[in-house]
Write an enzyme that holds these catalytic residues in place. Sequence first.
Site, PDB file in Angstrom:
ATOM      1  CD  GLN A 162      -3.451   2.343   6.968  1.00  0.00           C
ATOM      2  OE1 GLN A 162      -4.079   2.656   7.984  1.00  0.00           O
ATOM      3  NE2 GLN A 162      -4.055   2.157   5.816  1.00  0.00           N
ATOM      4  CG  ASP A 164      -3.099   8.081  -1.170  1.00  0.00           C
ATOM      5  OD1 ASP A 164      -2.954   8.519  -0.010  1.00  0.00           O
ATOM      6  OD2 ASP A 164      -2.816   6.914  -1.492  1.00  0.00           O
ATOM      7  NE  ARG A 219      -0.245   1.476   3.679  1.00  0.00           N
ATOM      8  CZ  ARG A 219       0.885   2.168   3.785  1.00  0.00           C
ATOM      9  NH1 ARG A 219       2.052   1.581   3.908  1.00  0.00           N
ATOM     10  NH2 ARG A 219       0.867   3.481   3.765  1.00  0.00           N
ATOM     11  N   GLY A 220       0.231   2.409  -0.037  1.00  0.00           N
ATOM     12  CA  GLY A 220       0.984   3.645  -0.149  1.00  0.00           C
ATOM     13  C   GLY A 220       1.084   3.998  -1.628  1.00  0.00           C
TER      14      GLY A 220
HETATM   15  O1  MRU Z   1      -4.697   3.090   2.455  1.00  0.00           O
HETATM   16  P1  MRU Z   1      -3.224   3.315   2.359  1.00  0.00           P
HETATM   17  O2  MRU Z   1      -2.471   2.725   3.491  1.00  0.00           O
HETATM   18  O3  MRU Z   1      -2.684   2.881   1.022  1.00  0.00           O
HETATM   19  O4  MRU Z   1      -3.045   4.883   2.441  1.00  0.00           O
HETATM   20  C1  MRU Z   1      -1.776   5.422   2.265  1.00  0.00           C
HETATM   21  C2  MRU Z   1      -1.696   6.875   2.527  1.00  0.00           C
HETATM   22  O5  MRU Z   1      -2.677   7.544   2.728  1.00  0.00           O
HETATM   23  C3  MRU Z   1      -0.333   7.502   2.440  1.00  0.00           C
HETATM   24  O6  MRU Z   1      -0.251   8.599   3.288  1.00  0.00           O
HETATM   25  C4  MRU Z   1      -0.084   7.961   1.003  1.00  0.00           C
HETATM   26  O7  MRU Z   1      -0.278   6.914   0.103  1.00  0.00           O
HETATM   27  C5  MRU Z   1       1.272   8.498   0.828  1.00  0.00           C
HETATM   28  S1  MRU Z   1       2.511   7.253   0.899  1.00  0.00           S
HETATM   29  C6  MRU Z   1       3.994   7.916   0.534  1.00  0.00           C
END
Ligand code: MRU
Length: 353
Positions: free
Chosen positions: A202, A243, A52-53
Amino acid sequence: MLKLKKSEYFTLAWTGQSLRILDQTKLPQKEVYRDLKNAEDTWEAIRNLRVRGAPALGVVAAYGLYLGIKDFPGRRRSDFLTQIHKVKSYLETSRPTAVNLFAALRRVEEKLKNTSFSSAEEGKKKVLLEAKKIEKEDETFCDRIADYGFPLIPVGAALLTHCNAGALATAGDGTALAVIFKAKEKGKKISVFVDETRPLLQGSRLTAWELQRRGIDFTLICDNMAGWMMRQKRVDLVLVGADRIAANGDAANKVGTYSLAVLARHHKISFYIAAPVTTFDLDIPDGESIPIEERCGDEVTGFAGKRVAPPGVKTCNPAFDVTPASLITAFITDQGVIRPPYSKRKFQRKLKP
Ligand code: MRU
């Protein structure tokens, strides 16, 4: 030999036949690696947040595209391109918000459409090469973000971060967390408040794990404590990832980010977003157009996999929210720090791909 990060874990690595990922749903209790061998494995890993991320999703999707076409039996260029498009469309249904995923898939498809190759075998090699390039570039983006970002952190500062924007979210050292790692490397004494980040934790599972391994001084708090920490002047600045960033600077990030930005403005605290060029979506005018992922209500009725709420309750579970550009002090990007006023033209000028 797979390349290990400075801290001896890796988020993703190409093995030659599969994409090996650290299964983030198991952290911090277990460090389990999983091999993604086809497009279906990749889709499942993305949908269920094993990986993820936003930046990591771009890299994984590109490799997923290769995994989805590597055994394609057709030989003709046109059949091969049709198959690429099919796998791309499938992977695009995994998660909707992080633009990096869509941008990486589009980039690979465009590359194939615009280069000459005579056989499907040759085309497959090109897809893999492009995925590797995307991974390498992301690693570099992280380093550059760190370099541009650390001077913004005052000595002795207490930062607040939300979700996980670290090595686990990228092919490199992270975005927001890379800035923190660099500040420490440069000898700046800093401390970090880590939001737990409900519902999938997270912050307490992933960011806490990373910061601990990197020897960063941090304090874990529940999301609803941030305001009180600010009120007590215990937070000097907020630093998060993103994102998807629209052409006017509105930015989507993990749900709860918007509340932090409002709180930061109220308490006159800087609110920074660290993100690579691949997270900017200049094709959409503003945050209204950002698709927000709605996830299963079980994530809200439970906590760390255990049911908490009584049966039959109504839930709402947006995975992201949008922070209006007016609340963002600056974007820390791989091409420098971008300050208001934000506009499409300014982003285009400053962010050269
Ligand atoms: O649902 P996730 O864990 O994928 O969400 C991730 C985030 O919101 C992060 O802050 C974002 O992707 C930036 S990662 C460098």
